[in-house]
Design an enzyme around this catalytic site. Structure first.
Site, PDB file in Angstrom:
ATOM      1  N   HIS A 176      40.204  56.678  39.480  1.00  0.00           N
ATOM      2  CA  HIS A 176      40.056  55.352  38.879  1.00  0.00           C
ATOM      3  C   HIS A 176      38.572  54.989  38.989  1.00  0.00           C
ATOM      4  O   HIS A 176      38.102  54.572  40.047  1.00  0.00           O
ATOM      5  CB  HIS A 176      40.946  54.391  39.683  1.00  0.00           C
ATOM      6  CG  HIS A 176      40.914  52.958  39.278  1.00  0.00           C
ATOM      7  ND1 HIS A 176      41.982  52.324  38.670  1.00  0.00           N
ATOM      8  CD2 HIS A 176      39.971  51.991  39.409  1.00  0.00           C
ATOM      9  CE1 HIS A 176      41.695  51.053  38.458  1.00  0.00           C
ATOM     10  NE2 HIS A 176      40.470  50.822  38.899  1.00  0.00           N
ATOM     11  N   CYS A 204      36.520  44.114  39.385  1.00  0.00           N
ATOM     12  CA  CYS A 204      37.404  43.545  40.398  1.00  0.00           C
ATOM     13  C   CYS A 204      36.774  42.243  40.860  1.00  0.00           C
ATOM     14  O   CYS A 204      35.596  42.214  41.209  1.00  0.00           O
ATOM     15  CB  CYS A 204      37.579  44.508  41.572  1.00  0.00           C
ATOM     16  SG  CYS A 204      38.514  43.773  42.922  1.00  0.00           S
ATOM     17  N   HIS A 243      35.047  53.036  37.843  1.00  0.00           N
ATOM     18  CA  HIS A 243      34.401  51.919  37.159  1.00  0.00           C
ATOM     19  C   HIS A 243      33.056  52.417  36.624  1.00  0.00           C
ATOM     20  O   HIS A 243      32.436  53.295  37.210  1.00  0.00           O
ATOM     21  CB  HIS A 243      34.247  50.723  38.108  1.00  0.00           C
ATOM     22  CG  HIS A 243      35.554  50.011  38.301  1.00  0.00           C
ATOM     23  ND1 HIS A 243      35.867  48.849  37.646  1.00  0.00           N
ATOM     24  CD2 HIS A 243      36.646  50.339  39.025  1.00  0.00           C
ATOM     25  CE1 HIS A 243      37.092  48.479  37.976  1.00  0.00           C
ATOM     26  NE2 HIS A 243      37.599  49.358  38.826  1.00  0.00           N
TER      27      HIS A 243
HETATM   28  P1  HMG Z   1      47.165  35.171  51.800  1.00  0.00           P
HETATM   29  O1  HMG Z   1      46.533  33.856  51.514  1.00  0.00           O
HETATM   30  O2  HMG Z   1      46.818  35.875  53.062  1.00  0.00           O
HETATM   31  O3  HMG Z   1      48.742  35.096  51.663  1.00  0.00           O
HETATM   32  O4  HMG Z   1      46.854  36.107  50.554  1.00  0.00           O
HETATM   33  P2  HMG Z   1      49.803  34.213  52.399  1.00  0.00           P
HETATM   34  O5  HMG Z   1      50.989  35.090  52.604  1.00  0.00           O
HETATM   35  O6  HMG Z   1      49.179  33.500  53.578  1.00  0.00           O
HETATM   36  O7  HMG Z   1      50.156  33.116  51.285  1.00  0.00           O
HETATM   37  C1  HMG Z   1      49.237  32.142  50.836  1.00  0.00           C
HETATM   38  C2  HMG Z   1      49.749  31.514  49.552  1.00  0.00           C
HETATM   39  O8  HMG Z   1      49.828  32.504  48.520  1.00  0.00           O
HETATM   40  C3  HMG Z   1      51.156  30.944  49.682  1.00  0.00           C
HETATM   41  O9  HMG Z   1      51.236  29.847  48.781  1.00  0.00           O
HETATM   42  C4  HMG Z   1      52.030  32.037  49.144  1.00  0.00           C
HETATM   43  O10 HMG Z   1      53.237  31.570  48.603  1.00  0.00           O
HETATM   44  C5  HMG Z   1      51.171  32.616  48.047  1.00  0.00           C
HETATM   45  P3  HMG Z   1      51.126  28.326  49.293  1.00  0.00           P
HETATM   46  O11 HMG Z   1      52.178  28.203  50.361  1.00  0.00           O
HETATM   47  O12 HMG Z   1      49.710  28.187  49.826  1.00  0.00           O
HETATM   48  O13 HMG Z   1      51.383  27.512  48.052  1.00  0.00           O
HETATM   49  N1  HMG Z   1      51.465  34.025  47.814  1.00  0.00           N
HETATM   50  C6  HMG Z   1      51.928  34.522  46.662  1.00  0.00           C
HETATM   51  N2  HMG Z   1      52.221  33.948  45.484  1.00  0.00           N
HETATM   52  C7  HMG Z   1      52.682  34.754  44.507  1.00  0.00           C
HETATM   53  N3  HMG Z   1      52.862  36.086  44.651  1.00  0.00           N
HETATM   54  C8  HMG Z   1      52.581  36.696  45.815  1.00  0.00           C
HETATM   55  C9  HMG Z   1      52.103  35.896  46.879  1.00  0.00           C
HETATM   56  N4  HMG Z   1      51.733  36.175  48.143  1.00  0.00           N
HETATM   57  C10 HMG Z   1      51.359  35.032  48.700  1.00  0.00           C
HETATM   58  N5  HMG Z   1      52.752  38.008  45.944  1.00  0.00           N
HETATM   59  C11 HMG Z   1      47.338  37.914  49.056  1.00  0.00           C
HETATM   60  C12 HMG Z   1      47.238  37.460  50.522  1.00  0.00           C
HETATM   61  C13 HMG Z   1      47.392  39.411  49.035  1.00  0.00           C
HETATM   62  C14 HMG Z   1      48.591  37.329  48.449  1.00  0.00           C
HETATM   63  C15 HMG Z   1      46.091  37.371  48.298  1.00  0.00           C
HETATM   64  O14 HMG Z   1      44.929  37.758  48.986  1.00  0.00           O
HETATM   65  C16 HMG Z   1      46.010  37.837  46.865  1.00  0.00           C
HETATM   66  O15 HMG Z   1      46.824  37.468  46.038  1.00  0.00           O
HETATM   67  N6  HMG Z   1      44.978  38.612  46.533  1.00  0.00           N
HETATM   68  C17 HMG Z   1      44.738  39.099  45.180  1.00  0.00           C
HETATM   69  C18 HMG Z   1      44.278  40.496  45.269  1.00  0.00           C
HETATM   70  C19 HMG Z   1      44.095  41.118  43.900  1.00  0.00           C
HETATM   71  O16 HMG Z   1      44.934  40.992  43.033  1.00  0.00           O
HETATM   72  N7  HMG Z   1      42.967  41.834  43.736  1.00  0.00           N
HETATM   73  C20 HMG Z   1      42.669  42.543  42.528  1.00  0.00           C
HETATM   74  C21 HMG Z   1      43.480  43.799  42.397  1.00  0.00           C
HETATM   75  S1  HMG Z   1      42.854  45.152  43.375  1.00  0.00           S
HETATM   76  C22 HMG Z   1      41.684  45.908  42.348  1.00  0.00           C
HETATM   77  O17 HMG Z   1      41.335  45.387  41.318  1.00  0.00           O
HETATM   78  C23 HMG Z   1      41.185  47.279  42.709  1.00  0.00           C
HETATM   79  C24 HMG Z   1      41.827  48.400  41.872  1.00  0.00           C
HETATM   80  O18 HMG Z   1      41.598  48.204  40.490  1.00  0.00           O
HETATM   81  C25 HMG Z   1      41.252  49.764  42.303  1.00  0.00           C
HETATM   82  C26 HMG Z   1      39.727  49.805  42.323  1.00  0.00           C
HETATM   83  O19 HMG Z   1      39.095  49.513  41.296  1.00  0.00           O
HETATM   84  O20 HMG Z   1      39.218  50.113  43.396  1.00  0.00           O
HETATM   85  C27 HMG Z   1      43.347  48.441  42.099  1.00  0.00           C
HETATM   86 MG    MG Z   2      39.794  48.754  39.403  1.00  0.00          MG
END
Ligand code: HMG
Ligand code: MG
Length: 299
Positions: free
Chosen positions: A207, A240, A209
């Site tokens: 993967h 990202c 970029h």
């Molecule tokens: P957190 O704040 O530690 O989670 O986030 P939490 O469990 O303490 O929950 C906090 C709030 O988030 C709560 O809501 C939960 O309900 C909600 P509140 O009570 O405050 O209203 N929540 C959720 N809501 C919907 N769906 C869920 C969920 N989980 C918690 N699943 C968490 C931890 C992982 C959720 C957060 O950090 C997050 O969502 N991060 C986003 C990460 C992301 O999507 N990054 C981009 C993708 S990775 C990437 O692009 C790399 C890749 O392409 C490869 C590469 O290029 O290297 C794959």
């Molecule tokens: Mg990526």
């Protein structure tokens, strides 16, 4: 010896759109994008993520997207899932394949998923098991393959350890994320050689970029090493949100152009894909970032 056939995982609707401003595309347009990509012959498409809408509002409609897509035989629409809450939402929306995502660098996972690498692996273990008992296939992402946007160079033993853990817990494949796009050919050759000492490269995807224009060169190295699954994003959309400065993914059009030029089969109609790439670039008011796509579009 090059492979005869390559499996492409199209990540544009997820990795691409997660990096655009929220609400840039309506739900109907996202569906149109995904269905047009499927019509070009792409069979594996990442359509969104079940993550916190506070962190990533761009992906908040993933449940609706999955429900509205009709998955024909041979197609795989995938989603990212970081935790149990995400898994439950994915199952409720009818997901058949998910991906968990971690990295080889604590500094990155702390920003991206708000936990350490070790904690992520510990949390994913029961999650992968629960998904598998429901018949859901699980892919693993290992970001910061060589370089972390926050802590720099990543030691290969960290990569090895995380890759082993993801495979051992039941991920059928690990996608190696070169998150920042800074790595060059010899770096990629080196890490693939290190992985191949103890693990079969048939379990890995790459993967890349294209931040520094190195993605296709790195693909060439991966092909020579025996990798047969490659992630790419239509029109090179992406980045990202937790990797500042990382620009788009390897463009699917450029990848398909290279593979066809090498006599390697894909299931993709390149000319049709170019129409989709040109449309989405125009819709997002961006220049068409795929070189091959732009050239073919202008012909
Ligand atoms: P957190 O704040 O530690 O989670 O986030 P939490 O469990 O303490 O929950 C906090 C709030 O988030 C709560 O809501 C939960 O309900 C909600 P509140 O009570 O405050 O209203 N929540 C959720 N809501 C919907 N769906 C869920 C969920 N989980 C918690 N699943 C968490 C931890 C992982 C959720 C957060 O950090 C997050 O969502 N991060 C986003 C990460 C992301 O999507 N990054 C981009 C993708 S990775 C990437 O692009 C790399 C890749 O392409 C490869 C590469 O290029 O290297 C794959
Ligand atoms: Mg990526």
């Amino acid at each position: 010896q090059l492979p005869e056939k390559i499996k492409i995982v199209e990540v544009g609707p997820r990795d691409g759109l997660q990096n655009e401003a929220p609400h840039q595309l309506h739900l109907d347009e996202k569906i149109q994008l995904i269905e047009s990509l499927a019509a070009t012959g792409l069979k594996n498409i990442e359509v969104g993520s079940f993550v916190s809408p506070k962190h990533l509002p761009q992906m908040a409609d993933t449940g609706e997207i999955l429900k509205r897509l009709s998955c024909k035989p041979g197609m795989s629409y995938r989603v990212l899932v970081p935790n149990q809450q995400g898994l439950e939402a994915a199952l409720a929306a009818g997901a058949k394949e998910i991906a968990v995502f971690t990295a080889a660098s604590d500094a990155f996972t702390t920003q991206n998923i708000r936990m350490s690498v070790a904690e992520s692996l510990q949390r994913f273990r029961p999650l992968v098991q629960a998904a598998q008992t429901q018949g859901i296939a699980v892919r693993g992402y290992l970001s910061t393959l060589l370089d972390c946007p926050y802590s720099g160079k990543v030691p290969s033993q960290n990569v090895l350890r995380v890759a082993e853990a993801l495979l051992e817990m039941g991920c059928y494949e690990v996608s190696l994320g070169e998150t920042t796009g800074r790595a060059t050919a010899l770096d990629v050759e080196g890490i693939l050689e290190d992985l191949a000492k103890t693990l079969s490269l048939t379990h890995f995807a790459v993967h890349f970029h294209d931040t520094y224009g190195q993605a296709l060169t790195n693909v060439w190295v991966a092909l020579k090493a025996g990798i047969t699954t490659i992630d790419a994003s239509v029109a090179g959309l992406g980045g990202c949100p937790y990797a500042p400065g990382a620009s788009g993914n390897l463009a699917t059009e450029d990848l398909v152009y290279l593979l066809h030029g090498l006599g390697i089969q894909t299931s993709v109609d390149l000319n049709q894909l170019v129409q989709v790439g040109a449309w989405i670039s125009q819709r997002l008011q961006k220049p068409y970032a795929s070189k091959a796509g732009y050239a073919l579009f202008c012909q």
